[in-house]
Scaffold this active site. Structure first.
Site, PDB file in Angstrom:
ATOM      1  CB  THR A  96     -30.999 -57.315  33.662  1.00 51.08           C
ATOM      2  OG1 THR A  96     -29.664 -56.878  33.319  1.00 51.08           O
ATOM      3  CG2 THR A  96     -31.297 -56.962  35.106  1.00 51.08           C
ATOM      4  CE  LYS A 120     -27.838 -64.918  25.006  1.00 56.96           C
ATOM      5  NZ  LYS A 120     -29.122 -64.738  25.719  1.00 56.96           N
ATOM      6  CG  ASP A 228     -30.790 -65.711  21.733  1.00 57.11           C
ATOM      7  OD1 ASP A 228     -30.461 -65.108  22.761  1.00 57.11           O
ATOM      8  OD2 ASP A 228     -30.893 -66.953  21.669  1.00 57.11           O
ATOM      9  CE  LYS A 232     -28.271 -68.210  23.497  1.00 63.50           C
ATOM     10  NZ  LYS A 232     -29.418 -69.135  23.388  1.00 63.50           N
TER      11      LYS A 232
END
Length: 369
Positions: A96, A120, A228, A232
């Site tokens: 998920t 993440k 997003d 990262k």
């Protein structure tokens, strides 16, 4: 004599989960020294479960799950209690993107349950949650904790997490990291401003095509806002030694005009063409310097700086030469100085993301041997 069995519980059987399960099935078939029993496949409202830990039949799992009327055990309490009672090692595979699930990782790890995930959220949210996760994991020094692997949280199946971890563990010092970390943004800018040839299409039209082709999230703002990529970069910055508080604690250039932040996704798409001129001007300015625009993430350890946004790159460089939806990440370290270590390839997609998850599961199995 074969090793004791390992039990695998899967949360999330959507796009990525549906690609992971066949890979798990193949792994089960080809692992001869240890029995692997899938005991849970759960979606939000239904599940397949092997209450007696004898394992699920994966041959028709998708149809079986669709027909199931079984409600998943509550998370985390019932799930944790049940997994702790398994007669062997347990790996929880979280497919998920739920922060709520990720916040429970420390409890599972402290109970000796191993975790493999592309999620993440847990490793990019608060620094406190990051510390709690790794302090609870066996790699973080908890002798009885579970192993925690999250390669697919950054770059799908690309060896990004393992690369930076190996560099640091072997005594190298990360100086800088830069690259294109989003397959969606890579596709948009490689199309809008190709390294060779020309493109006469407006940026908004390319976003529209990418959405229709499934390259973007259902609401493209979830890609264009840069968060997003920021998540990262937060992960890589922390692995490099920077104590980044959260993914909004550094500059992020959003490509969502302020006037279009509210409203529906269709409202956003309808209004986006009005803002094409601004990015066209930046494209023209880059052309005058024989450069192309790319949406990148960068971190500089010595300067304690992290940033996400559009930059112009000279043609011929690794970032400028990208095609399609590929990612490219360059690691500048004490060992890799003027010529960085470069990782490049497909950084998005269900199959390659599932590959990263499966590879992490194999790492857990190897550590348990």
């Amino acid at each position: 004599m074969s090793a004791s069995p390992v039990f695998v519980a899967i949360i999330g059987a959507g796009t990525v989960g549906s690609s992971f399960i066949p890979q798990l099935q193949n792994l089960i078939k080809n692992t001869t020294n240890r029995a692997i029993f899938p005991i849970l496949i759960a979606r939000s409202s239904k599940c397949l479960v092997s209450r007696d830990y004898t394992g699920l039949d994966l041959n028709n799992w998708s149809a079986d799950l669709s027909a199931s009327t079984i409600t998943p055990p509550t998370f985390p309490n019932e799930t944790l209690k049940w997994l702790k009672s398994a007669p062997g090692e347990v790996v929880l595979v979280d497919n998920t993107s739920s922060l709520e699930i990720a916040q429970s990782y420390p409890a599972f790890l402290s109970a000796g349950i191993h975790i493999v995930t592309p999620n993440k959220k847990g490793v990019s949210d608060s620094l406190e949650l990051w510390d709690n996760i790794f302090n609870s994991a066996r790699q973080g020094g908890n002798a009885t904790g579970g192993y925690f692997y999250h390669e697919a949280s950054c770059g799908a199946g690309l060896p990004i997490i393992n690369t930076i971890t190996d560099l640091v563990k072997t005594g190298d010092k990360i100086k800088k990291v830069e690259g294109v970390f989003s397959g969606t943004m890579s596709f948009l800018f490689n199309t809008f401003h190709p390294a060779s040839g020309t493109c006469d299409e407006k940026f908004s039209a390319i976003v529209d095509k990418a959405k229709a082709a499934g390259y973007t999230e259902p609401d493209p703002r979830d890609d264009l806002n840069g968060l997003d990529v920021a998540r990262k970069l937060t992960i890589l910055a922390r692995l490099s030694g920077l104590k980044v508080p959260n993914p909004t604690s550094f500059p992020i250039e959003s490509l969502v005009p302020a006037e279009l932040e509210a409203g529906s996704a269709s409202d956003f798409m309808a209004g986006l063409p009005k803002f094409d001129s601004a990015i066209e001007e930046r494209k023209a300015a880059a052309e005058k310097e024989n450069k192309v625009l790319r949406f990148v993430g960068k971190l500089d350890v010595d300067k304690n700086q992290v940033s996400v946004g559009i930059e112009a790159f000279e043609r011929g460089t690794a970032i400028a030469s990208l095609r399609g939806s590929d990612n490219v990440i360059s690691f500048f370290t004490e060992r890799y100085g003027a010529n960085p270590l470069v990782v490049q390839g497909a950084g998005a997609g269900a199959e390659v993301t599932a590959m990263g998850i499966t590879a992490d599961l194999i790492r857990v199995l190897e550590r348990l041997n």
